[in-house]
Design an enzyme around this catalytic site. Structure first.
Site, PDB file in Angstrom:
ATOM      1  N   LYS A  91       0.831  -1.217   0.000  1.00 56.12           N
ATOM      2  CA  LYS A  91       0.000   0.000   0.000  1.00 56.12           C
ATOM      3  C   LYS A  91       0.861   1.261   0.000  1.00 56.12           C
ATOM      4  O   LYS A  91       0.639   2.183  -0.768  1.00 56.12           O
ATOM      5  CB  LYS A  91      -0.937   0.025   1.229  1.00 56.12           C
ATOM      6  CG  LYS A  91      -1.883  -1.154   1.310  1.00 56.12           C
ATOM      7  CD  LYS A  91      -2.787  -1.086   2.533  1.00 56.12           C
ATOM      8  CE  LYS A  91      -2.085  -1.100   3.875  1.00 56.12           C
ATOM      9  NZ  LYS A  91      -1.345  -2.344   4.184  1.00 56.12           N
ATOM     10  N   ARG A 148      -9.676   1.070   8.768  1.00 58.79           N
ATOM     11  CA  ARG A 148      -9.284  -0.306   9.090  1.00 58.79           C
ATOM     12  C   ARG A 148     -10.358  -1.039   9.857  1.00 58.79           C
ATOM     13  O   ARG A 148     -10.163  -2.187  10.220  1.00 58.79           O
ATOM     14  CB  ARG A 148      -8.041  -0.241   9.968  1.00 58.79           C
ATOM     15  CG  ARG A 148      -6.752  -0.625   9.254  1.00 58.79           C
ATOM     16  CD  ARG A 148      -5.663  -0.405  10.264  1.00 58.79           C
ATOM     17  NE  ARG A 148      -4.501  -1.179  10.026  1.00 58.79           N
ATOM     18  CZ  ARG A 148      -3.424  -0.711   9.375  1.00 58.79           C
ATOM     19  NH1 ARG A 148      -3.423   0.490   8.859  1.00 58.79           N
ATOM     20  NH2 ARG A 148      -2.374  -1.471   9.256  1.00 58.79           N
ATOM     21  N   ARG A 205      11.901  -5.758   4.731  1.00 52.81           N
ATOM     22  CA  ARG A 205      11.617  -4.325   4.490  1.00 52.81           C
ATOM     23  C   ARG A 205      12.571  -3.427   5.272  1.00 52.81           C
ATOM     24  O   ARG A 205      12.867  -3.659   6.438  1.00 52.81           O
ATOM     25  CB  ARG A 205      10.185  -3.997   4.917  1.00 52.81           C
ATOM     26  CG  ARG A 205       9.928  -2.481   4.860  1.00 52.81           C
ATOM     27  CD  ARG A 205       8.493  -2.128   4.907  1.00 52.81           C
ATOM     28  NE  ARG A 205       7.837  -2.513   6.134  1.00 52.81           N
ATOM     29  CZ  ARG A 205       6.546  -2.329   6.352  1.00 52.81           C
ATOM     30  NH1 ARG A 205       5.792  -1.789   5.419  1.00 52.81           N
ATOM     31  NH2 ARG A 205       6.005  -2.699   7.486  1.00 52.81           N
TER      32      ARG A 205
HETATM   33  P1  AP5 Z   1       0.767   0.651   8.828  1.00 55.59           P
HETATM   34  O1  AP5 Z   1       1.992   1.442   8.847  1.00 55.59           O
HETATM   35  O2  AP5 Z   1      -0.381   1.101   8.011  1.00 55.59           O
HETATM   36  O3  AP5 Z   1       1.152  -0.832   8.472  1.00 55.59           O
HETATM   37  P2  AP5 Z   1       0.366  -1.971   7.636  1.00 55.59           P
HETATM   38  O4  AP5 Z   1      -1.003  -1.751   7.223  1.00 55.59           O
HETATM   39  O5  AP5 Z   1       0.591  -3.158   8.504  1.00 55.59           O
HETATM   40  O6  AP5 Z   1       1.031  -1.961   6.296  1.00 55.59           O
HETATM   41  P3  AP5 Z   1       2.517  -1.929   6.015  1.00 55.59           P
HETATM   42  O7  AP5 Z   1       3.020  -0.532   6.084  1.00 55.59           O
HETATM   43  O8  AP5 Z   1       3.216  -2.955   6.872  1.00 55.59           O
HETATM   44  O9  AP5 Z   1       2.554  -2.526   4.530  1.00 55.59           O
HETATM   45  P4  AP5 Z   1       2.270  -1.818   3.134  1.00 55.59           P
HETATM   46  O10 AP5 Z   1       1.041  -2.437   2.559  1.00 55.59           O
HETATM   47  O11 AP5 Z   1       2.328  -0.344   3.240  1.00 55.59           O
HETATM   48  O12 AP5 Z   1       3.509  -2.393   2.321  1.00 55.59           O
HETATM   49  P5  AP5 Z   1       4.849  -1.653   1.789  1.00 55.59           P
HETATM   50  O13 AP5 Z   1       4.513  -0.802   0.626  1.00 55.59           O
HETATM   51  O14 AP5 Z   1       5.631  -1.068   2.907  1.00 55.59           O
HETATM   52  O15 AP5 Z   1       0.238   0.475  10.308  1.00 55.59           O
HETATM   53  C1  AP5 Z   1       1.099   0.150  11.364  1.00 55.59           C
HETATM   54  C2  AP5 Z   1       0.315   0.065  12.669  1.00 55.59           C
HETATM   55  O16 AP5 Z   1      -0.270   1.343  12.979  1.00 55.59           O
HETATM   56  C3  AP5 Z   1      -0.871  -0.904  12.677  1.00 55.59           C
HETATM   57  O17 AP5 Z   1      -0.464  -2.232  12.956  1.00 55.59           O
HETATM   58  C4  AP5 Z   1      -1.728  -0.306  13.781  1.00 55.59           C
HETATM   59  O18 AP5 Z   1      -1.217  -0.617  15.044  1.00 55.59           O
HETATM   60  C5  AP5 Z   1      -1.543   1.191  13.565  1.00 55.59           C
HETATM   61  N1  AP5 Z   1      -2.556   1.730  12.647  1.00 55.59           N
HETATM   62  C6  AP5 Z   1      -2.334   2.256  11.410  1.00 55.59           C
HETATM   63  N2  AP5 Z   1      -3.491   2.656  10.847  1.00 55.59           N
HETATM   64  C7  AP5 Z   1      -4.464   2.375  11.745  1.00 55.59           C
HETATM   65  C8  AP5 Z   1      -5.870   2.547  11.735  1.00 55.59           C
HETATM   66  N3  AP5 Z   1      -6.517   3.056  10.669  1.00 55.59           N
HETATM   67  N4  AP5 Z   1      -6.567   2.150  12.826  1.00 55.59           N
HETATM   68  C9  AP5 Z   1      -5.945   1.643  13.914  1.00 55.59           C
HETATM   69  N5  AP5 Z   1      -4.620   1.442  13.985  1.00 55.59           N
HETATM   70  C10 AP5 Z   1      -3.880   1.804  12.901  1.00 55.59           C
HETATM   71  O19 AP5 Z   1       5.633  -2.954   1.229  1.00 55.59           O
HETATM   72  C11 AP5 Z   1       6.095  -3.958   2.120  1.00 55.59           C
HETATM   73  C12 AP5 Z   1       7.440  -4.509   1.592  1.00 55.59           C
HETATM   74  O20 AP5 Z   1       7.217  -5.174   0.335  1.00 55.59           O
HETATM   75  C13 AP5 Z   1       8.499  -3.429   1.291  1.00 55.59           C
HETATM   76  O21 AP5 Z   1       9.747  -3.943   1.608  1.00 55.59           O
HETATM   77  C14 AP5 Z   1       8.374  -3.191  -0.237  1.00 55.59           C
HETATM   78  O22 AP5 Z   1       9.607  -2.769  -0.811  1.00 55.59           O
HETATM   79  C15 AP5 Z   1       7.980  -4.590  -0.726  1.00 55.59           C
HETATM   80  N6  AP5 Z   1       7.107  -4.579  -1.894  1.00 55.59           N
HETATM   81  C16 AP5 Z   1       6.056  -3.742  -2.143  1.00 55.59           C
HETATM   82  N7  AP5 Z   1       5.456  -4.065  -3.313  1.00 55.59           N
HETATM   83  C17 AP5 Z   1       6.129  -5.144  -3.803  1.00 55.59           C
HETATM   84  C18 AP5 Z   1       5.967  -5.935  -4.986  1.00 55.59           C
HETATM   85  N8  AP5 Z   1       4.997  -5.696  -5.883  1.00 55.59           N
HETATM   86  N9  AP5 Z   1       6.834  -6.956  -5.194  1.00 55.59           N
HETATM   87  C19 AP5 Z   1       7.835  -7.225  -4.265  1.00 55.59           C
HETATM   88  N10 AP5 Z   1       8.022  -6.498  -3.125  1.00 55.59           N
HETATM   89  C20 AP5 Z   1       7.190  -5.469  -2.909  1.00 55.59           C
HETATM   90 MG    MG Z   2       2.723   1.040   4.832  1.00 57.87          MG
END
Ligand code: AP5
Ligand code: MG
Length: 216
Positions: A15, A90, A129
């Site tokens: 995302k 969420r 990551r």
């Molecule tokens: P948040 O920071 O939003 O984390 P998340 O939803 O768990 O999502 P991520 O940031 O881990 O993943 P992403 O989908 O953004 O992936 P990314 O692009 O980094 O939330 C963290 C915490 O905050 C929650 O657990 C909660 O506690 C709290 N929170 C946040 N919002 C909330 C809400 N609305 N309500 C309540 N609590 C909340 O990519 C991941 C990895 O994969 C990277 O290394 C990237 O380089 C790699 N990658 C990306 N795309 C590809 C691809 N196509 N192929 C290969 N690798 C790829």
């Molecule tokens: Mg993220």
């Protein structure tokens, strides 16, 4: 082009990566609830201290504080024509609040791309990551490495591994996603807003598919 876009999908699906690329392509601001919490944690605000206790356990931060933080952010002038929402809503309570909040600005959610990948892919990606300290740019040691190890390509700041990317916390975040966030798939499908996107493709291909959906 749609203006208020909700990027839906599990932790690690891409995302944040895609929101950055879409922000460049559309000019819309990227609003990440996770990044806003992490800024508050860095600044040791009251909100940051509260959020940290939930985030480090992989639990959701309570709806009331999350909604109020997003309300403040969406009220700023740069969001008046739309925004790319990453990580919010969420829960269904947050989704209902978003609808009322946008209605106050004469807006609505226009599109909900739902990015998918298997649980094994999510775990593997989060384990590799690296996130930038200054602006939360993300890299992956295997799939999307920075040019210089440990240094952000975009702003030269140091890269770190998020505390909640530890294996046990990732497991809990994925469970929480399935119980508390996955109901939003049906919520937005019923409203005719959901489009499924295969998040296992190359990053550029995922972006191209997202842009196709947003230009519909
Ligand atoms: P948040 O920071 O939003 O984390 P998340 O939803 O768990 O999502 P991520 O940031 O881990 O993943 P992403 O989908 O953004 O992936 P990314 O692009 O980094 O939330 C963290 C915490 O905050 C929650 O657990 C909660 O506690 C709290 N929170 C946040 N919002 C909330 C809400 N609305 N309500 C309540 N609590 C909340 O990519 C991941 C990895 O994969 C990277 O290394 C990237 O380089 C790699 N990658 C990306 N795309 C590809 C691809 N196509 N192929 C290969 N690798 C790829
Ligand atoms: Mg993220």
């Amino acid at each position: 082009m749609s203006s208020y876009i909700v990027l839906l999908g599990p932790p690690g699906v891409g995302k944040g990566t895609q929101a950055e690329l879409l922000a460049e392509a559309t000019g819309l601001p990227h609003i990440s609830s996770g990044d806003l919490f992490r800024e508050n944690i860095k600044d040791q605000t009251e909100l940051g201290k509260l959020a940290q206790s939930f985030i480090n356990k992989g639990e959701l931060v309570p709806d009331d504080v999350t909604i109020s933080m997003i309300r403040d952010r969406l009220s700023r002038p740069d969001c008046k024509d739309g925004a790319l929402l990453d990580g919010f809503p969420r829960t269904t309570v947050q989704a209902d609040s978003l609808a009322s909040l946008l209605a106050e600005f004469d807006g609505e959610v226009n599109s909900v791309p739902y990015i998918t990948a298997s649980e094994a892919t999510l775990i593997e990606r989060l384990g590799g990551r690296w996130t930038c300290k200054a602006q939360s740019h993300v890299f992956n040691e295997k799939h999307n490495p920075p040019q210089r190890t440990g240094v952000c390509d975009f702003d030269g700041s140091q890269l770190y591994q998020r505390e909640d990317d530890r294996a046990e916390t990732v497991k809990r975040r994925i469970q929480v996603y399935f119980t508390q966030t996955a109901p939003l798939i049906a919520y937005y499908r019923e409203r005719g807003l959901l489009s499924e996107i295969d998040g296992t493709q190359l990053i550029e291909k995922v972006t191209a598919d997202l842009l196709k959906v947003l230009r519909k």
